[in-house]
Write a protein that holds these residues in place. Structure first.
Motif, PDB file in Angstrom:
ATOM      1  N   GLY A  93       0.790  -1.229   0.000  1.00  0.00           N
ATOM      2  CA  GLY A  93       0.000   0.000   0.000  1.00  0.00           C
ATOM      3  C   GLY A  93       0.821   1.277   0.000  1.00  0.00           C
ATOM      4  O   GLY A  93       0.261   2.371  -0.013  1.00  0.00           O
ATOM      5  N   ASP A  94       2.141   1.190   0.018  1.00  0.00           N
ATOM      6  CA  ASP A  94       2.996   2.373  -0.032  1.00  0.00           C
ATOM      7  C   ASP A  94       3.106   2.873  -1.472  1.00  0.00           C
ATOM      8  O   ASP A  94       3.000   2.101  -2.421  1.00  0.00           O
ATOM      9  CB  ASP A  94       4.400   2.049   0.488  1.00  0.00           C
ATOM     10  N   THR A  95       3.340   4.172  -1.623  1.00  0.00           N
ATOM     11  CA  THR A  95       3.586   4.744  -2.946  1.00  0.00           C
ATOM     12  C   THR A  95       5.050   5.127  -3.036  1.00  0.00           C
ATOM     13  O   THR A  95       5.567   5.854  -2.191  1.00  0.00           O
ATOM     14  CB  THR A  95       2.699   5.982  -3.196  1.00  0.00           C
ATOM     15  N   ILE A  96       5.713   4.615  -4.086  1.00  0.00           N
ATOM     16  CA  ILE A  96       7.142   4.878  -4.281  1.00  0.00           C
ATOM     17  C   ILE A  96       7.333   5.484  -5.665  1.00  0.00           C
ATOM     18  O   ILE A  96       6.796   4.978  -6.654  1.00  0.00           O
ATOM     19  CB  ILE A  96       7.971   3.582  -4.166  1.00  0.00           C
ATOM     20  N   ALA A  97       8.105   6.569  -5.737  1.00  0.00           N
ATOM     21  CA  ALA A  97       8.409   7.236  -7.008  1.00  0.00           C
ATOM     22  C   ALA A  97       9.769   6.767  -7.511  1.00  0.00           C
ATOM     23  O   ALA A  97      10.731   6.662  -6.743  1.00  0.00           O
ATOM     24  CB  ALA A  97       8.415   8.745  -6.819  1.00  0.00           C
ATOM     25  N   TYR A  98       9.839   6.472  -8.811  1.00  0.00           N
ATOM     26  CA  TYR A  98      11.078   6.023  -9.453  1.00  0.00           C
ATOM     27  C   TYR A  98      11.392   6.894 -10.650  1.00  0.00           C
ATOM     28  O   TYR A  98      10.490   7.269 -11.414  1.00  0.00           O
ATOM     29  CB  TYR A  98      10.942   4.585  -9.964  1.00  0.00           C
ATOM     30  N   MET A  99      12.660   7.203 -10.837  1.00  0.00           N
ATOM     31  CA  MET A  99      13.142   7.849 -12.060  1.00  0.00           C
ATOM     32  C   MET A  99      13.452   6.726 -13.046  1.00  0.00           C
ATOM     33  O   MET A  99      14.062   5.730 -12.690  1.00  0.00           O
ATOM     34  CB  MET A  99      14.407   8.664 -11.799  1.00  0.00           C
ATOM     35  N   LEU A 100      13.018   6.897 -14.305  1.00  0.00           N
ATOM     36  CA  LEU A 100      13.281   5.893 -15.331  1.00  0.00           C
ATOM     37  C   LEU A 100      14.457   6.275 -16.221  1.00  0.00           C
ATOM     38  O   LEU A 100      15.224   5.418 -16.635  1.00  0.00           O
ATOM     39  CB  LEU A 100      12.040   5.696 -16.208  1.00  0.00           C
TER      40      LEU A 100
END
Length: 181
Positions: free
Chosen positions: A61-68
């Motif tokens: 349920g966590d939101t994680i942001a990633y750079m592509l």
């Protein structure tokens, strides 16, 4: 005569010494087991994918942001980025920013795949159903582990995953599959 006896004795000793000698030039295979290394893959659903970033809502349920993509580094994205699809992501933390190194779209991976030797169905929950009765070693399970695709006991690198094609590679070669409709 004395020289002949000495040469025969040396030859006999050489043969006996070499007979029990182990072959030290044989390669030793190191097998990496799951107990030796923790799975560092993040799993979840794609949410808010953009040109060079994506958000993942993890299974917890966590939101994680990633750079592509950056100026120098480009993530290996297999299967596309579609809102709501299940993803497996490997990433590195660079100065507090998570940079994806490998993204596998698990939703795209699911389905029926075939080539000249195999015909199987990758299903949700780690199940594989084989459709070739004469197959000597049918696949029965699958998972992603540290960015590798494991089909039963065979470990592969996914080198290409598209809507109708799947290319898997390991030490035995490259295996091409097409999606069966």
């Amino acid at each position: 005569m004395k020289k002949s006896i000495i040469l025969l004795a040396l030859a006999a000793l050489t043969i006996v010494a070499c007979k029990d000698k182990k072959d030290t030039n044989r390669p030793v295979l190191a097998i990496q087991t799951e107990e030796n290394e923790a799975d560092t893959t993040a799993y979840g659903k794609c949410f808010g994918a953009a040109m060079n970033s994506l958000n993942l809502i993890t299974d917890n349920g966590d939101t994680i942001a990633y750079m592509l993509f950056t100026d120098t580094v480009r993530a290996d994205v297999q299967g596309g980025l579609f809102e709501g699809d299940k993803l497996a992501i490997l990433a590195n933390d660079v100065d507090g920013t998570l940079r994806a190194t490998k993204v596998i779209n698990l939703t795209t991976l699911l389905g029926k795949w075939t080539n000249v030797a195999r015909n199987f169905d990758i299903k949700d929950g780690g199940v594989v159903e084989s459709h070739v009765s004469a197959e000597s070693k049918p696949y029965t399970s699958w998972k992603i582990y540290n960015g590798k695709f494991i089909l039963s006991t065979d470990t592969f690198e996914i080198t290409n995953l598209g809507p109708d094609s799947l290319y898997l590679e390991n030490e035995n070669g490259i295996f091409a599959f097409k999606r069966q409709l």
